[in-house]
Design an enzyme around this catalytic site. Structure first.
Site, PDB file in Angstrom:
ATOM      1  N   LYS A   1      64.581  36.186  30.261  1.00  0.00           N
ATOM      2  CA  LYS A   1      63.262  35.592  29.637  1.00  0.00           C
ATOM      3  C   LYS A   1      63.408  34.820  28.694  1.00  0.00           C
ATOM      4  O   LYS A   1      63.029  33.524  28.290  1.00  0.00           O
ATOM      5  CB  LYS A   1      62.272  36.638  29.597  1.00  0.00           C
TER       6      LYS A   1
ATOM      7  N   CYS B   1      43.606  39.290  34.595  1.00  0.00           N
ATOM      8  CA  CYS B   1      44.568  39.989  35.388  1.00  0.00           C
ATOM      9  C   CYS B   1      45.467  41.422  34.785  1.00  0.00           C
ATOM     10  O   CYS B   1      46.536  41.195  34.603  1.00  0.00           O
ATOM     11  CB  CYS B   1      45.480  39.217  36.265  1.00  0.00           C
TER      12      CYS B   1
ATOM     13  N   CYS C   1      38.782  41.811  38.164  1.00  0.00           N
ATOM     14  CA  CYS C   1      38.576  40.906  39.486  1.00  0.00           C
ATOM     15  C   CYS C   1      37.304  40.323  39.695  1.00  0.00           C
ATOM     16  O   CYS C   1      36.954  39.298  40.315  1.00  0.00           O
ATOM     17  CB  CYS C   1      39.008  41.752  40.695  1.00  0.00           C
TER      18      CYS C   1
ATOM     19  N   CYS D   1      37.200  36.928  37.970  1.00  0.00           N
ATOM     20  CA  CYS D   1      38.409  35.966  38.411  1.00  0.00           C
ATOM     21  C   CYS D   1      37.890  35.199  39.453  1.00  0.00           C
ATOM     22  O   CYS D   1      37.294  35.486  40.581  1.00  0.00           O
ATOM     23  CB  CYS D   1      39.540  36.904  38.991  1.00  0.00           C
TER      24      CYS D   1
ATOM     25  N   CYS E   1      42.395  36.162  46.559  1.00  0.00           N
ATOM     26  CA  CYS E   1      43.746  36.982  45.969  1.00  0.00           C
ATOM     27  C   CYS E   1      43.976  38.187  46.922  1.00  0.00           C
ATOM     28  O   CYS E   1      43.022  38.879  47.275  1.00  0.00           O
ATOM     29  CB  CYS E   1      43.304  37.528  44.695  1.00  0.00           C
TER      30      CYS E   1
END
Length: 288
Positions: A196, A266, A273, A276, A282
């Site tokens: 990463k 998230c 949620c 969102c 989702c």
């Protein structure tokens, strides 16, 4: 045999030999009638009608997750203000932009090493303290371990990071003239540098997209959205799965986009949620 007959035979053989000498030899010369080898041409999508001799069959479309484009657009909308910690204190904000390019790249790499399992706020503060001491390859090599540890504390695993920073800095000085490598393969060979970090270093320091930088946020969110064919256990598995289908022109954007989304909405535990925009599409959403 009469002398006349013998003379006639000798004249015939001479004429035959003369005629043969006028016909060039065909040895070593390929026959013009020989067919050329057929060449198989693979057409890009939309080219050719498939009727040409040797044309390959059209490839099947690659797998891609359901609703991913709509999900992506909604995440962009939720990230429109760019006010997450990664936007204000992420690695791209930690280096001295006025420093010489070589010093800037070194600072990018160090900030990435410090950021592992550490909040952006803590990494940013540690980088500011380091920069106050003149953050260069030489200044770190001249600094004793105890002082370096005091400066970077309380970043996660700070004792190990002191060791890795010193080892990596010495390698950069000896092998790369004080600069950082410009390939992922070389970067991941440095102590304390993972995939990463390497992909982010290529992106930020060298302005090169070498792959998708997958941290815990990207790993968690892409699994929740089912952006992988099957659930992955580790970030590196997730990177490979994403790069298999996600268009390359999105690779640079996806890290900061999902990291900020993971910091604000998230969340690892108790995701928001209800706030969102993707709640209805989702797979992991907690619906009322």
């Amino acid at each position: 045999m009469s002398a006349a007959v013998s003379a006639a035979r000798r004249l015939g053989r001479a004429r035959g030999a003369a005629g043969a000498s006028q016909v060039p030899s065909t040895a070593g010369i390929p026959r013009r009638s020989r067919r050329r080898k057929s060449v198989t041409i693979a057409y890009e999508s939309g080219q050719g009608d498939g009727a040409e001799q040797g044309a390959t069959e059209p490839q099947r479309p690659r797998w891609e997750p359901r609703d991913w484009q709509q999900q992506l657009e909604r995440i962009r909308e939720m990230r429109r203000n760019r006010d997450a910690p990664v936007d204000e204190m992420g690695v791209q904000k930690c280096y001295d932009s006025s420093a010489p390019p070589q010093v800037m790249r070194y600072q990018v790499l160090l900030s990435l090493m410090l950021s592992s399992q550490t909040k952006d706020q803590v990494t940013s503060a540690a980088m500011l303290r380091l920069r106050e001491h003149g953050l260069t390859v030489d200044s770190i090599l001249q600094m004793d371990d105890a002082t370096l540890g005091q400066i970077i504390y309380p970043v996660g695993f700070w004792r190990n990071k002191v060791k890795y920073i010193k080892q990596t800095t010495a390698i950069l000085k000896q092998k790369y003239g004080g600069d950082i490598p410009r390939t992922v393969e070389e970067l991941v060979q440095l102590p304390g540098v993972g995939p990463k970090m390497a992909h982010l270093a290529m992106n930020i320091a060298w302005d090169s997209v070498s792959g998708i930088a997958v941290d815990t946020h990207v790993h968690r969110i892409t699994n929740r959205l089912k952006w992988v064919k099957k659930e992955t256990r580790y970030p590196e598995e997730t990177r490979v799965a994403l790069e298999d289908w996600l268009p390359r022109d999105l690779w640079r954007e996806i890290n900061w986009l999902l990291v900020g989304f993971g910091q604000q909405t998230c969340l690892p535990v108790n995701p928001r949620c209800k706030e969102c925009l993707n709640q209805d599409i989702c797979p992991a959403a907690k619906r009322p």
